[in-house]
Design an enzyme around this catalytic site. Sequence first.
Site, PDB file in Angstrom:
ATOM      1  N   VAL A 165      -2.591  -7.329  -3.058  1.00 23.07           N
ATOM      2  CA  VAL A 165      -2.114  -8.205  -1.977  1.00 23.07           C
ATOM      3  C   VAL A 165      -3.126  -9.279  -1.582  1.00 23.07           C
ATOM      4  O   VAL A 165      -2.759 -10.239  -0.892  1.00 23.07           O
ATOM      5  CB  VAL A 165      -1.669  -7.409  -0.719  1.00 23.07           C
ATOM      6  CG1 VAL A 165      -0.498  -6.501  -1.018  1.00 23.07           C
ATOM      7  CG2 VAL A 165      -2.833  -6.662  -0.079  1.00 23.07           C
TER       8      VAL A 165
ATOM      9  N   GLY B 199       0.836  -1.213   0.000  1.00 21.30           N
ATOM     10  CA  GLY B 199       0.000   0.000   0.000  1.00 21.30           C
ATOM     11  C   GLY B 199       0.862   1.250   0.000  1.00 21.30           C
ATOM     12  O   GLY B 199       0.544   2.241   0.641  1.00 21.30           O
TER      13      GLY B 199
ATOM     14  N   TYR C 294     -14.364  -3.929   8.750  1.00 23.02           N
ATOM     15  CA  TYR C 294     -13.043  -3.306   8.949  1.00 23.02           C
ATOM     16  C   TYR C 294     -12.564  -3.515  10.389  1.00 23.02           C
ATOM     17  O   TYR C 294     -11.405  -3.859  10.631  1.00 23.02           O
ATOM     18  CB  TYR C 294     -13.170  -1.820   8.616  1.00 23.02           C
ATOM     19  CG  TYR C 294     -11.906  -1.009   8.652  1.00 23.02           C
ATOM     20  CD1 TYR C 294     -11.005  -1.027   7.588  1.00 23.02           C
ATOM     21  CD2 TYR C 294     -11.611  -0.196   9.741  1.00 23.02           C
ATOM     22  CE1 TYR C 294      -9.854  -0.249   7.617  1.00 23.02           C
ATOM     23  CE2 TYR C 294     -10.465   0.580   9.772  1.00 23.02           C
ATOM     24  CZ  TYR C 294      -9.587   0.551   8.706  1.00 23.02           C
ATOM     25  OH  TYR C 294      -8.450   1.320   8.743  1.00 23.02           O
TER      26      TYR C 294
HETATM   27  P1  NAD Z   1      -4.628   5.346   1.552  1.00 21.24           P
HETATM   28  O1  NAD Z   1      -5.919   5.079   0.905  1.00 21.24           O
HETATM   29  O2  NAD Z   1      -3.991   6.674   1.387  1.00 21.24           O
HETATM   30  O3  NAD Z   1      -3.543   4.243   1.124  1.00 21.24           O
HETATM   31  C1  NAD Z   1      -3.837   2.876   1.082  1.00 21.24           C
HETATM   32  C2  NAD Z   1      -3.106   2.268  -0.100  1.00 21.24           C
HETATM   33  O4  NAD Z   1      -3.379   0.847  -0.104  1.00 21.24           O
HETATM   34  C3  NAD Z   1      -3.590   2.833  -1.452  1.00 21.24           C
HETATM   35  O5  NAD Z   1      -2.490   3.295  -2.201  1.00 21.24           O
HETATM   36  C4  NAD Z   1      -4.275   1.652  -2.114  1.00 21.24           C
HETATM   37  O6  NAD Z   1      -4.149   1.626  -3.520  1.00 21.24           O
HETATM   38  C5  NAD Z   1      -3.553   0.474  -1.461  1.00 21.24           C
HETATM   39  N1  NAD Z   1      -4.334  -0.764  -1.565  1.00 21.24           N
HETATM   40  C6  NAD Z   1      -5.650  -0.915  -1.288  1.00 21.24           C
HETATM   41  N2  NAD Z   1      -6.000  -2.166  -1.553  1.00 21.24           N
HETATM   42  C7  NAD Z   1      -4.904  -2.834  -1.978  1.00 21.24           C
HETATM   43  C8  NAD Z   1      -4.646  -4.160  -2.386  1.00 21.24           C
HETATM   44  N3  NAD Z   1      -5.621  -5.078  -2.440  1.00 21.24           N
HETATM   45  N4  NAD Z   1      -3.382  -4.486  -2.754  1.00 21.24           N
HETATM   46  C9  NAD Z   1      -2.397  -3.552  -2.729  1.00 21.24           C
HETATM   47  N5  NAD Z   1      -2.589  -2.284  -2.352  1.00 21.24           N
HETATM   48  C10 NAD Z   1      -3.819  -1.931  -1.983  1.00 21.24           C
HETATM   49  O7  NAD Z   1      -4.884   5.033   3.092  1.00 21.24           O
HETATM   50  P2  NAD Z   1      -3.949   5.213   4.378  1.00 21.24           P
HETATM   51  O8  NAD Z   1      -4.708   6.064   5.309  1.00 21.24           O
HETATM   52  O9  NAD Z   1      -2.545   5.528   4.034  1.00 21.24           O
HETATM   53  O10 NAD Z   1      -4.073   3.708   4.943  1.00 21.24           O
HETATM   54  C11 NAD Z   1      -2.961   2.853   5.130  1.00 21.24           C
HETATM   55  C12 NAD Z   1      -3.316   1.825   6.188  1.00 21.24           C
HETATM   56  O11 NAD Z   1      -3.593   2.485   7.422  1.00 21.24           O
HETATM   57  C13 NAD Z   1      -4.557   0.985   5.880  1.00 21.24           C
HETATM   58  O12 NAD Z   1      -4.348  -0.349   6.278  1.00 21.24           O
HETATM   59  C14 NAD Z   1      -5.620   1.623   6.732  1.00 21.24           C
HETATM   60  O13 NAD Z   1      -6.650   0.703   7.046  1.00 21.24           O
HETATM   61  C15 NAD Z   1      -4.807   2.026   7.941  1.00 21.24           C
HETATM   62  N6  NAD Z   1      -5.409   3.091   8.765  1.00 21.24           N
HETATM   63  C16 NAD Z   1      -5.627   4.348   8.269  1.00 21.24           C
HETATM   64  C17 NAD Z   1      -6.188   5.316   9.077  1.00 21.24           C
HETATM   65  C18 NAD Z   1      -6.475   6.722   8.609  1.00 21.24           C
HETATM   66  O14 NAD Z   1      -7.079   7.506   9.374  1.00 21.24           O
HETATM   67  N7  NAD Z   1      -6.072   7.128   7.419  1.00 21.24           N
HETATM   68  C19 NAD Z   1      -6.519   5.009  10.406  1.00 21.24           C
HETATM   69  C20 NAD Z   1      -6.282   3.720  10.877  1.00 21.24           C
HETATM   70  C21 NAD Z   1      -5.713   2.777  10.041  1.00 21.24           C
END
Ligand code: NAD
Length: 242
Positions: free
Chosen positions: A54, A8, A144
């Site tokens: 993934v 990601g 989630y």
């Molecule tokens: P984001 O959407 O900016 O980035 C997530 C990335 O994961 C994207 O580039 C997307 O293309 C990629 N992705 C999605 N599905 C995929 C797959 N099947 N295979 C490969 N890549 C894939 O989001 P983010 O906020 O940077 O999130 C990153 C992680 O942090 C995630 O696991 C999310 O659940 C977790 N998270 C985020 C937050 C928040 O507030 N942003 C809070 C808690 C947890």
Amino acid sequence: MAIAIVTGAARGIGAATAARFAREGHTVAMLDLDAEALAATAVEVGGLAIPTDVSDEGAVAAAVERTVAELGKPTILVNNAGYARDAEIGDMTTEEWDEVFGVHMRGTFFTTRLVQKYMVEAGWGRVVNISSISALGHAGRVNYSAAKAGIIGFTKALAAELGPAGVTANVVAPGFIVSAMTAKTARRLGRDFEEHQRIAAESIAVRRVGRPEDIANAVAFFAGEEAGFVTGQVMYVSGNVS
Ligand code: NAD
């Protein structure tokens, strides 16, 4: 310095983590579903872009194989790829359930199963999995929340299993981080993103929302040499008390 795989990594937390690792001198393989955004970020960061879904077992196998062939054997793995498909339970479709489990749980399992063998072989390794404060329960997100809680159980079991081989496994659980994911939630709620952040900050103890770099800092700690006596732990990085 190590070979690191970050999933990601095209944007948000994954991109900030890849950039942090590159600055620390690691060689980084960057996996993401979004090939175009990944290519641009990889140029910026100086990592190897490997477009990968993934949740697809074969695609993950090919990506790990390519990492080994082009960069060497990975000993740091950050399972960060993810997304949310929110709905109240009565309206949640089986697809929404399966998709969220696919990326978070299948993805984390597929990458870790393959990469751990290089860590065990090296007698050193660091797995850092990204969960969420939603693991504690978040209305409108049973899929989630369950997947993110599953990541914690997975990581604790992994830590117990691989500790004797010199491999640690830990979890970073972010709170509200400014990224495409939270921008999407704002759109779903019909809120301007700035306004959405302001409202969120009001209920956060440190009175601000997080940045991807806040999470990369915690990941870098767990991935570093100095965290060798820390395993199976969950670090909440939320600016808050939970
Ligand atoms: P984001 O959407 O900016 O980035 C997530 C990335 O994961 C994207 O580039 C997307 O293309 C990629 N992705 C999605 N599905 C995929 C797959 N099947 N295979 C490969 N890549 C894939 O989001 P983010 O906020 O940077 O999130 C990153 C992680 O942090 C995630 O696991 C999310 O659940 C977790 N998270 C985020 C937050 C928040 O507030 N942003 C809070 C808690 C947890």
